[in-house]
Design a protein around this motif. Structure first.
Motif, PDB file in Angstrom:
ATOM      1  N   ARG A  65     -52.340  -6.718   0.504  1.00 43.95           N
ATOM      2  CA  ARG A  65     -51.289  -7.587   1.038  1.00 43.95           C
ATOM      3  C   ARG A  65     -50.153  -6.798   1.674  1.00 43.95           C
ATOM      4  NH1 ARG A  65     -49.587 -11.164  -3.927  1.00 43.95           N
ATOM      5  NH2 ARG A  65     -47.967 -11.757  -2.418  1.00 43.95           N
ATOM      6  N   ILE A  66     -50.162  -5.482   1.541  1.00 44.27           N
ATOM      7  CA  ILE A  66     -49.106  -4.669   2.142  1.00 44.27           C
ATOM      8  C   ILE A  66     -49.342  -4.609   3.642  1.00 44.27           C
ATOM      9  CG2 ILE A  66     -48.111  -2.345   2.310  1.00 44.27           C
ATOM     10  CD1 ILE A  66     -48.784  -2.000  -0.665  1.00 44.27           C
ATOM     11  N   GLY A  67     -48.345  -5.027   4.402  1.00 41.54           N
ATOM     12  CA  GLY A  67     -48.504  -5.096   5.853  1.00 41.54           C
ATOM     13  C   GLY A  67     -47.464  -4.301   6.612  1.00 41.54           C
ATOM     14  N   VAL A  68     -46.962  -3.221   6.008  1.00 39.28           N
ATOM     15  CA  VAL A  68     -45.940  -2.414   6.671  1.00 39.28           C
ATOM     16  C   VAL A  68     -46.497  -1.017   6.938  1.00 39.28           C
ATOM     17  CG1 VAL A  68     -44.073  -3.713   5.590  1.00 39.28           C
ATOM     18  CG2 VAL A  68     -44.931  -1.637   4.469  1.00 39.28           C
ATOM     19  N   PRO A  69     -45.903  -0.281   7.900  1.00 46.32           N
ATOM     20  CA  PRO A  69     -46.349   1.100   8.121  1.00 46.32           C
ATOM     21  C   PRO A  69     -46.267   1.906   6.832  1.00 46.32           C
ATOM     22  CG  PRO A  69     -44.878   0.384   9.874  1.00 46.32           C
ATOM     23  CD  PRO A  69     -44.831  -0.687   8.822  1.00 46.32           C
ATOM     24  N   THR A  70     -47.338   2.631   6.529  1.00 43.98           N
ATOM     25  CA  THR A  70     -47.429   3.341   5.252  1.00 43.98           C
ATOM     26  C   THR A  70     -47.952   4.748   5.467  1.00 43.98           C
ATOM     27  OG1 THR A  70     -47.824   1.267   4.042  1.00 43.98           O
ATOM     28  CG2 THR A  70     -48.450   3.310   2.948  1.00 43.98           C
ATOM     29  N   LEU A  71     -47.220   5.725   4.955  1.00 41.59           N
ATOM     30  CA  LEU A  71     -47.614   7.128   4.992  1.00 41.59           C
ATOM     31  C   LEU A  71     -48.033   7.533   3.584  1.00 41.59           C
ATOM     32  CD1 LEU A  71     -47.696   9.937   6.443  1.00 41.59           C
ATOM     33  CD2 LEU A  71     -45.312  10.225   5.721  1.00 41.59           C
ATOM     34  N   LEU A  72     -49.225   8.107   3.457  1.00 43.47           N
ATOM     35  CA  LEU A  72     -49.771   8.539   2.169  1.00 43.47           C
ATOM     36  C   LEU A  72     -49.952  10.049   2.207  1.00 43.47           C
ATOM     37  CD1 LEU A  72     -52.549   5.794   1.882  1.00 43.47           C
ATOM     38  CD2 LEU A  72     -50.302   5.765   0.760  1.00 43.47           C
ATOM     39  N   LYS A  79     -39.655  -2.432   4.697  1.00 46.33           N
ATOM     40  CA  LYS A  79     -39.922  -2.132   6.106  1.00 46.33           C
ATOM     41  C   LYS A  79     -40.981  -1.048   6.300  1.00 46.33           C
ATOM     42  CE  LYS A  79     -36.138  -2.258   8.720  1.00 46.33           C
ATOM     43  NZ  LYS A  79     -34.770  -1.991   9.203  1.00 46.33           N
ATOM     44  N   SER A  80     -41.093  -0.142   5.357  1.00 45.00           N
ATOM     45  CA  SER A  80     -42.103   0.909   5.435  1.00 45.00           C
ATOM     46  C   SER A  80     -42.236   1.544   4.064  1.00 45.00           C
ATOM     47  CB  SER A  80     -41.732   1.982   6.476  1.00 45.00           C
ATOM     48  OG  SER A  80     -40.651   2.775   6.017  1.00 45.00           O
ATOM     49  N   LEU A  81     -43.346   2.256   3.873  1.00 46.30           N
ATOM     50  CA  LEU A  81     -43.600   2.994   2.638  1.00 46.30           C
ATOM     51  C   LEU A  81     -43.993   4.425   2.987  1.00 46.30           C
ATOM     52  CD1 LEU A  81     -45.847   0.439   0.679  1.00 46.30           C
ATOM     53  CD2 LEU A  81     -43.425   0.909   0.257  1.00 46.30           C
ATOM     54  N   ALA A  82     -43.364   5.393   2.337  1.00 43.89           N
ATOM     55  CA  ALA A  82     -43.774   6.794   2.412  1.00 43.89           C
ATOM     56  C   ALA A  82     -44.052   7.229   0.975  1.00 43.89           C
ATOM     57  CB  ALA A  82     -42.689   7.654   3.047  1.00 43.89           C
ATOM     58  N   LEU A  83     -45.332   7.433   0.662  1.00 44.31           N
ATOM     59  CA  LEU A  83     -45.755   7.630  -0.721  1.00 44.31           C
ATOM     60  C   LEU A  83     -46.337   9.022  -0.906  1.00 44.31           C
ATOM     61  CD1 LEU A  83     -47.489   4.156  -1.292  1.00 44.31           C
ATOM     62  CD2 LEU A  83     -45.060   4.766  -1.541  1.00 44.31           C
ATOM     63  N   PHE A  84     -45.769   9.780  -1.848  1.00 45.22           N
ATOM     64  CA  PHE A  84     -46.167  11.155  -2.117  1.00 45.22           C
ATOM     65  C   PHE A  84     -46.892  11.228  -3.465  1.00 45.22           C
ATOM     66  CE2 PHE A  84     -42.668  11.310   0.821  1.00 45.22           C
ATOM     67  CZ  PHE A  84     -43.007  12.336   1.693  1.00 45.22           C
ATOM     68  N   GLY A  85     -48.058  11.866  -3.472  1.00 45.60           N
ATOM     69  CA  GLY A  85     -48.862  11.874  -4.689  1.00 45.60           C
ATOM     70  C   GLY A  85     -49.167  10.468  -5.156  1.00 45.60           C
ATOM     71  N   VAL A  96     -35.299  -2.794   3.502  1.00 47.61           N
ATOM     72  CA  VAL A  96     -35.213  -1.398   3.081  1.00 47.61           C
ATOM     73  C   VAL A  96     -36.535  -0.676   3.334  1.00 47.61           C
ATOM     74  CG1 VAL A  96     -35.947  -1.931   0.700  1.00 47.61           C
ATOM     75  CG2 VAL A  96     -34.499   0.070   1.130  1.00 47.61           C
ATOM     76  N   HIS A  97     -36.429   0.577   3.743  1.00 44.78           N
ATOM     77  CA  HIS A  97     -37.558   1.491   3.719  1.00 44.78           C
ATOM     78  C   HIS A  97     -37.673   2.040   2.298  1.00 44.78           C
ATOM     79  CE1 HIS A  97     -37.839   1.657   8.157  1.00 44.78           C
ATOM     80  NE2 HIS A  97     -36.519   1.564   8.126  1.00 44.78           N
ATOM     81  N   VAL A  98     -38.882   2.383   1.876  1.00 45.44           N
ATOM     82  CA  VAL A  98     -39.093   2.892   0.524  1.00 45.44           C
ATOM     83  C   VAL A  98     -39.897   4.179   0.582  1.00 45.44           C
ATOM     84  CG1 VAL A  98     -40.112   2.446  -1.746  1.00 45.44           C
ATOM     85  CG2 VAL A  98     -38.988   0.582  -0.504  1.00 45.44           C
ATOM     86  N   ASP A 104     -26.159   8.420  -0.144  1.00 44.69           N
ATOM     87  CA  ASP A 104     -25.728   9.353   0.895  1.00 44.69           C
ATOM     88  C   ASP A 104     -25.976   8.747   2.267  1.00 44.69           C
ATOM     89  OD1 ASP A 104     -25.573  12.018  -0.868  1.00 44.69           O
ATOM     90  OD2 ASP A 104     -27.459  11.014  -1.337  1.00 44.69           O
ATOM     91  N   GLY A 105     -25.028   8.955   3.185  1.00 44.98           N
ATOM     92  CA  GLY A 105     -25.254   8.648   4.585  1.00 44.98           C
ATOM     93  C   GLY A 105     -25.064   7.197   4.964  1.00 44.98           C
ATOM     94  N   ASN A 106     -25.325   6.942   6.248  1.00 44.25           N
ATOM     95  CA  ASN A 106     -25.224   5.608   6.828  1.00 44.25           C
ATOM     96  C   ASN A 106     -26.491   5.339   7.627  1.00 44.25           C
ATOM     97  OD1 ASN A 106     -22.315   4.953   6.135  1.00 44.25           O
ATOM     98  ND2 ASN A 106     -22.022   6.858   7.284  1.00 44.25           N
ATOM     99  N   GLY A 107     -26.669   4.100   7.975  1.00 45.39           N
ATOM    100  CA  GLY A 107     -27.858   3.726   8.740  1.00 45.39           C
ATOM    101  C   GLY A 107     -28.710   2.751   7.958  1.00 45.39           C
ATOM    102  N   GLU A 108     -29.984   2.636   8.352  1.00 47.28           N
ATOM    103  CA  GLU A 108     -30.895   1.752   7.631  1.00 47.28           C
ATOM    104  C   GLU A 108     -31.065   2.246   6.194  1.00 47.28           C
ATOM    105  OE1 GLU A 108     -34.353  -0.001  10.030  1.00 47.28           O
ATOM    106  OE2 GLU A 108     -34.082   2.007  10.877  1.00 47.28           O
ATOM    107  N   ALA A 109     -31.224   1.306   5.269  1.00 50.03           N
ATOM    108  CA  ALA A 109     -31.345   1.678   3.865  1.00 50.03           C
ATOM    109  C   ALA A 109     -32.719   2.275   3.578  1.00 50.03           C
ATOM    110  CB  ALA A 109     -31.107   0.458   2.987  1.00 50.03           C
ATOM    111  N   LEU A 110     -32.722   3.329   2.769  1.00 52.12           N
ATOM    112  CA  LEU A 110     -33.947   3.986   2.328  1.00 52.12           C
ATOM    113  C   LEU A 110     -33.855   4.158   0.818  1.00 52.12           C
ATOM    114  CD1 LEU A 110     -36.592   5.608   2.702  1.00 52.12           C
ATOM    115  CD2 LEU A 110     -35.177   7.617   3.185  1.00 52.12           C
ATOM    116  N   LEU A 111     -34.712   3.479   0.085  1.00 56.62           N
ATOM    117  CA  LEU A 111     -34.754   3.563  -1.378  1.00 56.62           C
ATOM    118  C   LEU A 111     -35.772   4.616  -1.788  1.00 56.62           C
ATOM    119  CD1 LEU A 111     -34.028   2.384  -4.213  1.00 56.62           C
ATOM    120  CD2 LEU A 111     -35.953   0.805  -3.889  1.00 56.62           C
ATOM    121  N   CYS A 112     -35.353   5.567  -2.620  1.00 57.90           N
ATOM    122  CA  CYS A 112     -36.215   6.655  -3.063  1.00 57.90           C
ATOM    123  C   CYS A 112     -36.506   6.491  -4.555  1.00 57.90           C
ATOM    124  CB  CYS A 112     -35.544   8.006  -2.819  1.00 57.90           C
ATOM    125  SG  CYS A 112     -35.165   8.333  -1.080  1.00 57.90           S
ATOM    126  N   ILE A 113     -37.778   6.420  -4.911  1.00 55.58           N
ATOM    127  CA  ILE A 113     -38.192   6.154  -6.291  1.00 55.58           C
ATOM    128  C   ILE A 113     -38.955   7.370  -6.820  1.00 55.58           C
ATOM    129  CG2 ILE A 113     -39.323   4.522  -7.829  1.00 55.58           C
ATOM    130  CD1 ILE A 113     -39.424   2.530  -5.484  1.00 55.58           C
TER     131      ILE A 113
END
Length: 260
Positions: A197-204, A108-114, A84-86, A14-23
């Motif tokens: 070794r993860i060096g990207v902005p990360t939201l937990l 590019k970034s990680l947003a991790l839920f649970g 990609v953002h993840v 869905d959509g356009n712009g920077e890629a965001l992969l949802c796992i």
């Protein structure tokens, strides 16, 4: 919203712009992320069903964390995505951490839920037992779904959001039994990535009543990932995106705004 079959993965894009992969996590699907799409309008949102989950068939080899990561790397390559953002939930957060370590400079970034780095040793036999139960077919999957609704959602969700309980139950019950069983086995055998070794902005993000990703465990993760930020939702269990979608969207909007 379009669905494609790419290298055996059912994928919604869905959509356009920077890629965001949802796992998604164990028992999830691309619909784990549907409640949050309104906050992701600036992205090209790529939402696969992992191998063996929902609409995606099993791989020829037994499922593993490394195999999940390889499938997602192949998906991104087929889509021509170079960075990609993840975003991930539960089991998917383990995969996301391995992806970030395997692909420095691409994530590019990680947003991790649970989030969790790997199951605690004491939990692994129970996860393997769940795999055996899943191979009992529809009856086994129903028992698993009912147990997850009971144990992995908060009392507030149970009292105030009956539709969320139905959604969690349906998400699990609709999983192919063998695919779910192998997904359980992959999680039970999962090992931690070298997350230092993860060096990207990360939201937990976790819930105050999340037994899979307790706040104390997530805080320990945060100390190992430089520059990460932890958020704890009150009255929330493990199914964060279903139980607290508005809070999730608020945190995501703030997080992605900080990256611009």
């Amino acid at each position: 919203m379009t669905t494609q079959l790419i290298n055996g993965l059912a994928v919604e894009i869905d959509g356009n712009g920077e890629a965001l992969l949802c796992i998604h996590g164990l028992g999830g699907s691309s619909n784990t992320w549907t409640p949050l799409l309104a906050a992701l309008s600036d992205f090209k949102v790529i939402r696969p069903d992992l191998p063996g989950s929902a609409r995606s068939p099993l791989l020829a080899k037994p499922l593993t964390i490394e195999g999940y990561a390889a499938s997602l790397e192949a998906l991104l390559a087929d889509l021509g995505v170079e960075s990609v953002h993840v975003m991930a939930h539960s089991l998917g957060t383990v995969v996301a951490q391995h992806l970030a370590v395997r692909n420095p400079g691409k994530i590019k970034s990680l947003a991790l839920f649970g989030p969790l780095v790997a199951p605690p040793e004491a939990a692994r036999p129970n996860i393997m037992a769940r795999a055996a139960a899943a191979r009992g077919g529809a009856a086994g999957m129903q028992e698993i779904a009912d147990a997850i609704v009971k144990g992995a959602t908060s009392p507030e969700t149970k009292a105030e959001q009956p539709a969320v309980l139905a959604l969690v139950r349906e998400s699990v019950m609709r999983q192919p039994p063998e695919g779910y069983a192998q997904s359980c086995e992959a999680l039970a055998k999962a090992q931690s990535a070298e997350i230092e070794r993860i060096g990207v902005p990360t939201l937990l993000v976790t819930g105050d009543q999340d037994g899979v990703a307790p706040p104390a465990n997530v805080a320990a993760m945060a100390t190992r990932i430089t520059g990460s930020r932890q958020v704890v939702f009150d009255g929330c269990g493990h199914w964060t995106t279903f139980e607290k979608p508005q809070r999730c969207m608020q945190e995501l909007e703030q997080f992605y705004a900080s990256l611009r």
